[in-house]
Design an enzyme around this catalytic site. Structure first.
Site, PDB file in Angstrom:
ATOM      1  N   ASP A   1      31.114  23.257  36.279  1.00 13.04           N
ATOM      2  CA  ASP A   1      31.170  24.377  37.221  1.00 13.04           C
ATOM      3  C   ASP A   1      29.765  24.691  37.704  1.00 13.04           C
ATOM      4  O   ASP A   1      28.922  25.159  36.935  1.00 13.04           O
ATOM      5  CB  ASP A   1      31.785  25.600  36.535  1.00 13.04           C
ATOM      6  CG  ASP A   1      32.098  26.729  37.499  1.00 13.04           C
ATOM      7  OD1 ASP A   1      31.537  26.740  38.610  1.00 13.04           O
ATOM      8  OD2 ASP A   1      32.896  27.605  37.125  1.00 13.04           O
TER       9      ASP A   1
ATOM     10  N   SER B   1      37.161  33.387  38.996  1.00 12.32           N
ATOM     11  CA  SER B   1      35.882  33.528  39.699  1.00 12.32           C
ATOM     12  C   SER B   1      35.497  35.008  39.825  1.00 12.32           C
ATOM     13  O   SER B   1      35.354  35.690  38.817  1.00 12.32           O
ATOM     14  CB  SER B   1      35.968  32.820  41.053  1.00 12.32           C
ATOM     15  OG  SER B   1      34.712  32.699  41.650  1.00 12.32           O
ATOM     16  N   MET B   2      35.339  35.536  41.036  1.00 12.87           N
ATOM     17  CA  MET B   2      35.078  36.973  41.145  1.00 12.87           C
ATOM     18  C   MET B   2      36.274  37.774  40.654  1.00 12.87           C
ATOM     19  O   MET B   2      36.134  38.929  40.244  1.00 12.87           O
ATOM     20  CB  MET B   2      34.719  37.353  42.581  1.00 12.87           C
ATOM     21  CG  MET B   2      33.296  36.995  42.970  1.00 12.87           C
ATOM     22  SD  MET B   2      32.791  37.898  44.443  1.00 12.87           S
ATOM     23  CE  MET B   2      31.205  37.140  44.765  1.00 12.87           C
TER      24      MET B   2
ATOM     25  N   PHE C   1      36.579  34.837  45.078  1.00 15.50           N
ATOM     26  CA  PHE C   1      35.870  35.064  46.335  1.00 15.50           C
ATOM     27  C   PHE C   1      36.403  34.141  47.427  1.00 15.50           C
ATOM     28  O   PHE C   1      36.616  32.948  47.200  1.00 15.50           O
ATOM     29  CB  PHE C   1      34.386  34.804  46.085  1.00 15.50           C
ATOM     30  CG  PHE C   1      33.487  35.103  47.249  1.00 15.50           C
ATOM     31  CD1 PHE C   1      33.347  36.391  47.727  1.00 15.50           C
ATOM     32  CD2 PHE C   1      32.741  34.088  47.836  1.00 15.50           C
ATOM     33  CE1 PHE C   1      32.492  36.669  48.780  1.00 15.50           C
ATOM     34  CE2 PHE C   1      31.886  34.358  48.894  1.00 15.50           C
ATOM     35  CZ  PHE C   1      31.768  35.649  49.370  1.00 15.50           C
TER      36      PHE C   1
ATOM     37  N   TRP D   1      32.722  35.222  37.501  1.00 13.34           N
ATOM     38  CA  TRP D   1      31.452  35.366  38.229  1.00 13.34           C
ATOM     39  C   TRP D   1      31.177  36.858  38.382  1.00 13.34           C
ATOM     40  O   TRP D   1      31.886  37.561  39.088  1.00 13.34           O
ATOM     41  CB  TRP D   1      31.556  34.702  39.602  1.00 13.34           C
ATOM     42  CG  TRP D   1      30.251  34.480  40.320  1.00 13.34           C
ATOM     43  CD1 TRP D   1      29.523  33.323  40.376  1.00 13.34           C
ATOM     44  CD2 TRP D   1      29.527  35.435  41.113  1.00 13.34           C
ATOM     45  NE1 TRP D   1      28.392  33.491  41.142  1.00 13.34           N
ATOM     46  CE2 TRP D   1      28.362  34.788  41.611  1.00 13.34           C
ATOM     47  CE3 TRP D   1      29.741  36.778  41.453  1.00 13.34           C
ATOM     48  CZ2 TRP D   1      27.423  35.419  42.417  1.00 13.34           C
ATOM     49  CZ3 TRP D   1      28.795  37.424  42.260  1.00 13.34           C
ATOM     50  CH2 TRP D   1      27.663  36.735  42.732  1.00 13.34           C
TER      51      TRP D   1
ATOM     52  N   HIS E   1      34.756  24.383  39.112  1.00 13.83           N
ATOM     53  CA  HIS E   1      35.129  25.782  39.336  1.00 13.83           C
ATOM     54  C   HIS E   1      36.559  25.940  39.849  1.00 13.83           C
ATOM     55  O   HIS E   1      37.266  26.869  39.460  1.00 13.83           O
ATOM     56  CB  HIS E   1      34.145  26.393  40.345  1.00 13.83           C
ATOM     57  CG  HIS E   1      34.243  27.876  40.471  1.00 13.83           C
ATOM     58  ND1 HIS E   1      33.896  28.733  39.450  1.00 13.83           N
ATOM     59  CD2 HIS E   1      34.644  28.670  41.511  1.00 13.83           C
ATOM     60  CE1 HIS E   1      34.073  29.991  39.843  1.00 13.83           C
ATOM     61  NE2 HIS E   1      34.534  29.975  41.087  1.00 13.83           N
TER      62      HIS E   1
END
Length: 307
Positions: A223, A177-178, A109, A202, A255
């Site tokens: 994280d 992440s995303m 993201f 995520w 993260h």
């Protein structure tokens, strides 16, 4: 058990999560002994497979900044293919060992391609064709990133300048992440993929029961954007239909640790991709017996692939 209960307390409200994101060798027969972390008994060594590429791995070779293959960098401008923005291909220049498996990698993201670019040469020099992506939008949700990863793989095998170097039956996905969520979405949608490595994924509400792709989920103990207990480890636990899976949690890492070159991340991502994309049993020594927690690993769980 205790460490998993502890994870339950490291949860942030979704709004806070999004806000934080935006801010950013054979042995002689003797008395039985237990194999060490980088040893497998000669009795279970499989014959060389048709997709083995490169020399036999060592601890030094798998953690090196560059592997044994010379590579080239190929720019993929916007408009080169459908379903994704643009990206960069890293491909071995060797044409004498046959075709290679291919891997698409997505950033997270509000993150540009530059933050995951290091995976390109690191993986490609070990014997893969790799494409790192610039997503359509910095704000794309995991499902959209999953579609873009699949579109990138289709471009790699069908239109790219490296297509003749790729075995279209041996493809994999990876992301942070995303983009890690997108990795999970991609393997849920396309079960023919050979391997997946979501990094600090995520993707709230994700259900991985339909996934059939061998998957290594990585998380980080510090994280606070995608807490390992409620995301990375939870996704790992939910992969109930996969033939092989693993969970690696980095120690003293947050993260964004996945956006910088890291020998531990690279070692296990390479081992996983080699084992399942290349069906190369020489890399099982890094996955079985399961690595013990130490200075760089807080937790490791897995199915310990043995052929």
């Amino acid at each position: 058990m205790t460490r998993h209960l502890t994870r339950a307390f490291r949860v942030l409200p979704a709004a806070a999560v999004l806000a934080a994101s935006a801010a950013l060798a054979p042995a002689a027969v003797a008395a039985p002994t237990a194999p060490g972390p980088a040893t497998r008994p000669a009795a279970v060594r499989l014959a060389a497979g048709p997709y083995e590429r490169g020399p036999a791995p060592t601890e030094a070779s798998i953690t090196a900044e560059r592997g044994p293959f010379a590579i080239e960098k190929i720019d993929v401008p916007a408009g080169s293919g459908t379903g994704f923005n643009r990206g960069t291909i890293y491909a071995p220049t060797d044409r004498g060992q046959g075709t290679f498996g291919a891997i698409a990698v997505s950033p997270g993201f509000v993150s540009p391609q530059a933050l995951i670019d290091w995976y390109g040469p690191r993986l490609a020099s070990q014997g893969f064709v790799v494409m790192t992506l610039e997503t359509n939008s910095l704000f794309d949700v995991p499902a959209a990133r999953g579609d873009q990863l699949l579109a990138a793989l289709d471009y790699l095998t069908g239109e790219s300048a490296a297509k003749d170097r790729i075995d279209a039956s041996r493809l994999a996905v990876m992301g942070h992440s995303m983009g890690g969520g997108g990795t999970l979405e991609a393997v849920r949608k396309r079960t023919s993929l050979k391997a997946a490595v979501p990094l600090a994924p995520w993707d709230p509400g994700y259900d991985g029961k339909a996934v059939r792709t061998p998957t290594m989920v990585m998380g980080a103990d510090n994280d606070f954007i995608a807490p390992a207990g409620t995301m990375a480890h939870a996704y790992y636990t939910g992969l109930t239909g996969v033939p092989e899976k693993a969970y690696l949690e980095l120690r003293n890492a947050g993260h964004m640790a996945f956006n910088s070159p890291n020998a531990t991340i690279a070692k296990y991502a390479i081992a996983w991709m080699k084992r399942f994309v290349d069906e190369d049993a020489r890399y099982e020594q890094f996955l079985c017996p399961e690595p013990e927690p130490g200075t760089s690993i807080a937790d490791y769980e897995g199915t310990c692939p043995t052929g």
